[in-house]
Design a protein around this motif. Structure first.
Motif, short mmCIF file in Angstrom:
data_model
loop_
_atom_site.label_atom_id
_atom_site.label_comp_id
_atom_site.label_asym_id
_atom_site.label_seq_id
_atom_site.Cartn_x
_atom_site.Cartn_y
_atom_site.Cartn_z
N VAL A 176 -25.71 -12.41 -1.73
CA VAL A 176 -25.65 -12.31 -3.20
C VAL A 176 -24.37 -11.62 -3.63
CG1 VAL A 176 -26.72 -11.25 -5.22
CG2 VAL A 176 -28.15 -12.40 -3.53
N MET A 177 -24.03 -10.53 -2.95
CA MET A 177 -22.82 -9.78 -3.30
C MET A 177 -21.57 -10.65 -3.18
SD MET A 177 -21.16 -6.62 -1.18
CE MET A 177 -19.37 -6.48 -1.11
N LEU A 178 -21.41 -11.33 -2.03
CA LEU A 178 -20.20 -12.10 -1.80
C LEU A 178 -20.18 -13.42 -2.56
CD1 LEU A 178 -19.77 -11.44 2.02
CD2 LEU A 178 -18.41 -10.50 0.16
N CYS A 179 -21.33 -14.07 -2.65
CA CYS A 179 -21.38 -15.35 -3.37
C CYS A 179 -21.08 -15.16 -4.85
CB CYS A 179 -22.74 -16.01 -3.18
SG CYS A 179 -22.98 -16.72 -1.54
N LEU A 180 -21.57 -14.07 -5.43
CA LEU A 180 -21.29 -13.82 -6.83
C LEU A 180 -19.80 -13.69 -7.08
CD1 LEU A 180 -24.16 -11.35 -7.81
CD2 LEU A 180 -23.90 -13.72 -8.54
N GLU A 181 -19.08 -13.15 -6.09
CA GLU A 181 -17.62 -13.04 -6.21
C GLU A 181 -16.96 -14.41 -6.08
OE1 GLU A 181 -15.94 -10.17 -3.61
OE2 GLU A 181 -17.11 -8.49 -4.39
N MET A 182 -17.35 -15.16 -5.05
CA MET A 182 -16.68 -16.44 -4.79
C MET A 182 -17.05 -17.49 -5.82
SD MET A 182 -16.75 -16.55 -0.63
CE MET A 182 -15.33 -17.62 -0.59
N TRP A 183 -18.31 -17.50 -6.25
CA TRP A 183 -18.74 -18.48 -7.26
C TRP A 183 -18.09 -18.20 -8.61
CZ3 TRP A 183 -24.68 -18.30 -5.94
CH2 TRP A 183 -24.89 -18.96 -4.71
N TYR A 184 -17.67 -16.97 -8.81
CA TYR A 184 -17.00 -16.60 -10.05
C TYR A 184 -15.76 -17.46 -10.25
CZ TYR A 184 -14.93 -13.34 -13.50
OH TYR A 184 -14.39 -12.76 -14.60
N TYR A 185 -14.96 -17.60 -9.20
CA TYR A 185 -13.74 -18.40 -9.30
C TYR A 185 -14.07 -19.88 -9.40
CZ TYR A 185 -11.30 -14.09 -8.16
OH TYR A 185 -10.83 -12.81 -8.20
N THR A 186 -15.13 -20.31 -8.72
CA THR A 186 -15.55 -21.71 -8.85
C THR A 186 -16.00 -22.02 -10.27
OG1 THR A 186 -16.29 -21.64 -6.55
CG2 THR A 186 -17.10 -23.45 -7.90
N ALA A 187 -16.73 -21.07 -10.86
CA ALA A 187 -17.19 -21.25 -12.24
C ALA A 187 -16.01 -21.38 -13.20
CB ALA A 187 -18.08 -20.09 -12.66
N VAL A 188 -14.95 -20.64 -12.92
CA VAL A 188 -13.74 -20.74 -13.76
C VAL A 188 -13.16 -22.16 -13.69
CG1 VAL A 188 -11.34 -19.98 -13.97
CG2 VAL A 188 -13.17 -18.29 -13.68
N LEU A 189 -13.11 -22.72 -12.47
CA LEU A 189 -12.60 -24.09 -12.32
C LEU A 189 -13.49 -25.10 -13.06
CD1 LEU A 189 -11.35 -24.31 -8.63
CD2 LEU A 189 -10.03 -24.74 -10.69
N ILE A 190 -14.81 -24.88 -13.01
CA ILE A 190 -15.71 -25.78 -13.72
C ILE A 190 -15.49 -25.70 -15.22
CG2 ILE A 190 -18.15 -26.17 -14.28
CD1 ILE A 190 -18.79 -25.43 -11.39
N LEU A 191 -15.28 -24.48 -15.73
CA LEU A 191 -14.98 -24.32 -17.16
C LEU A 191 -13.69 -25.05 -17.53
CD1 LEU A 191 -15.84 -20.57 -17.94
CD2 LEU A 191 -17.05 -22.61 -18.74
N VAL A 192 -12.68 -24.90 -16.68
CA VAL A 192 -11.41 -25.57 -16.95
C VAL A 192 -11.59 -27.08 -16.92
CG1 VAL A 192 -9.07 -25.96 -16.07
CG2 VAL A 192 -10.02 -23.65 -16.09
N GLY A 193 -12.48 -27.56 -16.04
CA GLY A 193 -12.74 -29.00 -15.96
C GLY A 193 -13.39 -29.57 -17.21
N CYS A 194 -13.93 -28.71 -18.06
CA CYS A 194 -14.55 -29.15 -19.32
C CYS A 194 -13.55 -29.22 -20.47
CB CYS A 194 -15.70 -28.22 -19.69
SG CYS A 194 -17.08 -28.25 -18.52
N LEU A 195 -12.31 -28.80 -20.22
CA LEU A 195 -11.30 -28.85 -21.27
C LEU A 195 -10.78 -30.27 -21.47
CD1 LEU A 195 -9.22 -25.71 -20.18
CD2 LEU A 195 -10.69 -25.86 -22.20
N LYS A 196 -10.03 -30.48 -22.55
CA LYS A 196 -9.37 -31.76 -22.76
C LYS A 196 -8.26 -31.91 -21.72
CE LYS A 196 -10.27 -31.90 -27.75
NZ LYS A 196 -9.66 -31.94 -29.10
N ASN A 197 -8.00 -33.14 -21.34
CA ASN A 197 -7.00 -33.44 -20.31
C ASN A 197 -7.27 -32.60 -19.05
OD1 ASN A 197 -4.79 -34.49 -19.02
ND2 ASN A 197 -3.27 -33.32 -20.18
#
Length: 399
Positions: A176-197
């Motif tokens: 839980v400790m490490l995944c929360l850190e690593m998934w944080y950066y993945t979540a950022v990429l997913i958010l960016v993937g929802c942007l235009k272009n």
């Protein structure tokens, strides 16, 4: 899930209980392989999962195809990670380094042949990764069973299946400790993937993430070193030495991080061209240069603090810190800045950075409040619990 081994093996070595290491590693193999099997559907169904997360069809299809071919790596890493911690706890780092160095050379050659010369693309890259990871596993396992660890490895044992429940609890806290850190950066990429272009935005952020990962490998090295040293010293009941190890690791990693930060700032317009010759993508990546430099500077300290937490057995505590800083502060701010204020990838990165800053500050405060004598006593109790039947409380006042 394998980071529980980092705590237990390190503290067992400090306490002089080398005979437990082989059993600990086998328990971790059981837990990690079971975890890999549970994660298998995510690899198989990566494409539809990404589409449900509103990622572009082109990115989803490519990622899904690559993930399916990477399944052997999932199980290879489940085998490899426990062996890494087995080596590190006993300071056999150079043997592991030589094996990894030879594998990297073979990996580079195979990538050039399969991807560049034969043009096999993503599938070829995945296949090469599979071969490289299993070569590392074979070499490291041969070294383990070849007689180099007479006290720590005495063969396969049924004891590996004993006390699995307690071992699993500490493994879950570590995950839980490490995944929360690593998934944080993945979540950022997913958010960016929802942007235009999204192709350009994801490309720019991905390039920056790659640079960040390159520099992060140095602080990850300090993460592993300080976790082992802290665990060893606490297991041996040397609290002052554990505290001194923390100071040395943080200062050294921060100094190296400062150099990387300066390089990133000075070459922020040139570095993207190592990845792409698309002018628009180079321009968008260069815009993130200042934020990338700040992230690199911060990430020269934060992983070292996480390593201290693993060595001392504070996984559950840090997991709660990560939830608050990353998912209750960082990601909501990233969404607000990126979408509401229309700052796009820059705003999302700023929100991410704020969450990381908050987490680092809290970990520093925890370190200042730590009573290392108490932690040494708790380490002894944890080793006697044979695999962490209970995770004992930390950060308490010494009576």
């Amino acid at each position: 899930m394998g980071s529980a081994l980092e705590t237990l093996c390190g503290q067992a070595v400090g306490a002089g209980q080398l005979h437990t290491l082989g059993v600990y590693m086998q328990r971790s193999w059981i837990v990690c392989l079971a975890t890999a099997a549970a994660l298998l559907p995510l690899y198989v169904f990566t494409d539809p999962i990404l589409r449900l997360l509103r990622q572009s069809p082109a990115i989803s299809a490519a990622a899904g195809r690559y993930a399916r071919w990477c399944v052997p790596q999932l199980f290879a890493y489940a085998v490899n990670f426990p062996m890494q911690k087995f080596y590190q706890a006993q300071s056999r780092v150079w043997a592991m380094t030589l094996i990894s160095g030879a594998a990297v050379a073979a990996h580079a050659l195979l990538n050039w042949l399969v991807v560049a010369r034969l043009g096999r693309g993503l599938v070829g890259a995945a296949m090469v990764g599979n071969v490289s990871w299993w070569l590392i596993n074979a070499a490291q396992f041969a070294y383990v069973v070849g007689g180099s660890f007479p006290e720590a490895w005495t063969g396969f044992s049924r004891n590996a299946f004993a006390s699995l429940a307690g071992f699993l609890r500490l493994s879950l806290a570590s995950a839980v400790m490490l995944c929360l850190e690593m998934w944080y950066y993945t979540a950022v990429l997913i958010l960016v993937g929802c942007l235009k272009n999204p192709e350009i935005q994801v490309g720019a952020v991905s390039i920056c993430m790659n640079y960040n990962m390159w520099t992060l490998m140095v602080s990850v090295g300090f993460n592993a070193a300080v976790s082992v040293r802290v665990a060893n010293e606490l297991g041996a009941k040397h609290p002052k030495a554990a505290k001194f190890s923390v100071v040395v690791a943080v200062v050294t990693s921060a100094a190296i991080g400062l150099i990387f930060t300066l390089v990133t700032l000075l070459a922020r317009k040139q570095l993207p061209r190592l990845f792409t010759d698309v002018d628009l993508l180079v321009k968008e990546t260069a815009k993130l240069g200042y934020l990338l430099a700040a992230t690199i500077s911060l990430n020269s300290i934060q992983p070292v603090l996480s390593g201290v937490a693993i060595g001392a057995g504070w996984q559950s505590l840090v997991a709660f810190v990560n939830i608050g800083c990353y998912y209750l502060v960082g990601l909501p701010l990233a969404a607000v800045f990126g979408f509401k204020l229309k700052l796009n990838a820059t705003g999302i990165w700023v929100g991410m950075l704020i969450g990381t800053i908050l987490q680092t500050v809290i970990l520093v405060v925890i370190l200042f409040r730590t009573k290392w004598e108490k932690e040494a006593m708790l380490a002894g109790e944890r080793v006697r619990a044979w695999g962490g039947n209970v995770e004992l409380p930390t950060i308490q006042e010494t009576r």
